[in-house]
Design a protein around this motif. Sequence first.
Motif, PDB file in Angstrom:
ATOM      1  N   PHE A  12      27.760 -38.884 -24.308  1.00  0.00           N
ATOM      2  CA  PHE A  12      28.440 -39.866 -25.000  1.00  0.00           C
ATOM      3  C   PHE A  12      28.659 -41.112 -24.243  1.00  0.00           C
ATOM      4  N   GLY A  55      39.502 -39.036 -25.387  1.00  0.00           N
ATOM      5  CA  GLY A  55      38.740 -38.530 -26.359  1.00  0.00           C
ATOM      6  C   GLY A  55      39.373 -37.416 -27.502  1.00  0.00           C
ATOM      7  N   LEU A  92      33.612 -42.094 -32.624  1.00  0.00           N
ATOM      8  CA  LEU A  92      33.075 -41.537 -31.265  1.00  0.00           C
ATOM      9  C   LEU A  92      31.845 -41.958 -30.813  1.00  0.00           C
ATOM     10  N   ILE A 123      35.272 -45.006 -28.861  1.00  0.00           N
ATOM     11  CA  ILE A 123      34.884 -44.270 -27.541  1.00  0.00           C
ATOM     12  C   ILE A 123      33.950 -45.321 -26.692  1.00  0.00           C
ATOM     13  N   GLU A 175      36.733 -37.266 -17.544  1.00  0.00           N
ATOM     14  CA  GLU A 175      37.133 -37.199 -18.975  1.00  0.00           C
ATOM     15  C   GLU A 175      37.058 -35.636 -19.421  1.00  0.00           C
ATOM     16  N   LEU A 207      36.280 -34.910 -22.933  1.00  0.00           N
ATOM     17  CA  LEU A 207      34.771 -35.294 -23.541  1.00  0.00           C
ATOM     18  C   LEU A 207      33.778 -34.509 -23.105  1.00  0.00           C
ATOM     19  N   TYR A 258      31.379 -31.920 -24.004  1.00  0.00           N
ATOM     20  CA  TYR A 258      30.687 -31.724 -25.348  1.00  0.00           C
ATOM     21  C   TYR A 258      30.930 -30.513 -25.903  1.00  0.00           C
ATOM     22  N   VAL A 287      34.057 -31.163 -27.814  1.00  0.00           N
ATOM     23  CA  VAL A 287      34.058 -32.471 -28.858  1.00  0.00           C
ATOM     24  C   VAL A 287      33.514 -31.639 -30.119  1.00  0.00           C
TER      25      VAL A 287
END
Length: 567
Positions: free
Chosen positions: A139, A366, A429, A434, A454, A457, A459, A462
Amino acid sequence: MCGIAGIISPYDRNVALNKMLELQKHRGPDNTGNYADKGYACLGHNRLSIVDLSTAANQPFLDNSGRYHLVFNGEIYNYKELKAEIGSKYTFRTNSDTEVLLASFIVYGKKCLEKLNGMFSFAIWDAEEKSLFAARDRFGVKPFYYSETPEEFYFASEIKSITAVLGNNEPSLKVWANYFAYGSYGLPDETFYKDIFQLPAGHFLTFMDGNMKIERWYDFVENVNKIQVSDDFEKTKSEYLKLLKDSISLRFRADVEVGFNISGGVDSSLLLALVNQYEKKEKIRAYTFYTGDERYDELPWVQKMINETQNPLSKVRLEVEEIEELSEKISSFQDEPFGGFPTIAYSKIFQQARKDNILVLLDGQGMDEQWAGYDYYAGNPTATIQGQKGYTSTFKKHCLSDDLMQYAEKSEYPEPFDNQLQNLQYRDLFYTKIPRALRFNDRISMAHSTELREPFLDYRLVEFAFAQPEHFKIKGNVHKYLLRELVKELVPSDISYAPKRPLQTPQREWLGDDLSSWVEEQLNRLTEGRYAGWFDLDEVYREWEKYKEGERQSSFHIWQWISLSTL
C-alpha cells in the motif's frame, strides 16, 4: 523505520551520498552507514533501532557471502515465521528483521515479496551482477523516490535528499495544476517535482547497465477476487476479528516501548479495546490531540473510552500561536503539500511520544476504505471529501491562470470491479485518500524519529473486508456496519454507533480570524514569488476578502495557497 539512499554511477559519489543521508538523518538518528562499490554504486542508511538494537543489525547489511548489500526502511512483522521457514537455507547471525528480509531475497528471489507482511521500501545491490533490486510494500506505507540522469540513478526516502544533490527542483506543472483544480496529489508514480518519481506501491524496480525496469508484484484485484465470500454474517465477523487480533499482535513486535494514537471514532475505539486484550493496559500509553474548541475536539469521546479502559492518556494541545512556526517546519519535512492543521496537530503527538521515549505508535488508518466508512460511498461517486454537502466548490479554478490551467487534466481512475462501491473504495485505497494520508503521516512521525504502524492496513484484513458484500458494509444509513456490530461487543454502544466525524481542527476559523495577518503574508509571498504567474492574483485576493467576510464553507483553497508559499 529508517531512511535509505543510493546512487548508481560510474563516478565516486560518496560526498553526494553523505549529503543525502544528512538531510534525512531525522529518519534514523541511531546510526548512519554507507557502502561503495567503486565505479558502480554507493548505498547509505539512517537507522532508527526498533528490532535487534545491536550494532550487528546496522545497515547497509551484508550477507554472509559478501555479494548482497541491503538498505531497508520499514518493518517485516512476520520475520520470526519467515526465519523459521528459511531454516538451514541461510545461516543467521542477528535477531533482526533486516537479515530475514535479505535472507528471504537470497532464498526466494523476487517471490520473497509475496511472503512479507510488513511496511517496507528497500534496495539490494548485487555486487557480482552489478545490479539493483528495489521494492515497495503493498500500500506504499514507506516511501521510495528516484530520479535518473543520462549516466546516473538516484533513490532516497525523501525528495529533498535527491533535489539537493541534483540541484533541480523544477515543479511538475501537471501535478500542481491538478492539485489546485481538482485536489489531486498526483498519481502513484508522480510527485510535485518534474524529475522526481516514486516507485508505486506494490511494485519492484530493477536497474542494470543503465536500464531501469518497473513491474507490479502485488495484484490486489486478483487477490480480492480469489476470496471465498460467505453470506454468514457472524462467521464473517468472527473471521475478521481473528485476522485483526493477529495483525495487532504482529505489530507489537519491537524491542522498544509501544504506544498508540486515539481519536473518538469507532476505529480508534476498536484499536484501544484490542490493544488492551493483547497487553496489560497499564503499560500502554494512549495519545490524542485537541485544540480547546468544543466544535471540533474529540476529547470527550476519547476520555469516555479511556475511562472504560484506564489507559494512561497524554493529551497534546495545538495552540493557534504555534501554527506559523509549525507549518513552515512541517512543510520542510513533507517536501510537498500536506493536509493542513490536522496534520500539524497530529505531528505534536509524535513529538511528545519521542520525549516520553515511546518510539513506536499504532494508529487506526485504513478502516474507512476497507469497510466503506465515507458518506459519499452511498451517494456521490465523484466526491472525495467526507461530509461535503452541495455548497460552492472547494476548488477555485477561476483563480488559476490560463498558463497553468492548460496542464490540468482530471484524473481518470481504474474501475477493475463490477460495482460502483468497490471501485470507489479501490480509488481511495490506491489513488486518493490512503496514499496521501500515508505520506503525511510517514513524514511527521519520522520528523520526530518515531515509527508509526497501521495494523488495520494489514493486507489480509484489507483484502478480506474489501471482498465482502455491500450489505455487510452499508446497512440503511449505517456505514461500516459489520465493523460497528463487532465493536459494540467490546465498547459502549454509544461509541460503536457514533456518527463518523472528520478529524478536524478550527482551521477555517483560525485562518480567517486569528491568523489572517499571517495568511496575507503568505499570499504576498505568493504574488511576489516564482509562482505568481500560476494565478489570477486579483481573483485570489477577491476570494480571500470573501473568506474574511465569512464565506468559509471550506478553507482548502486558502490552505493550498499557503502550501505553495511555504515550500
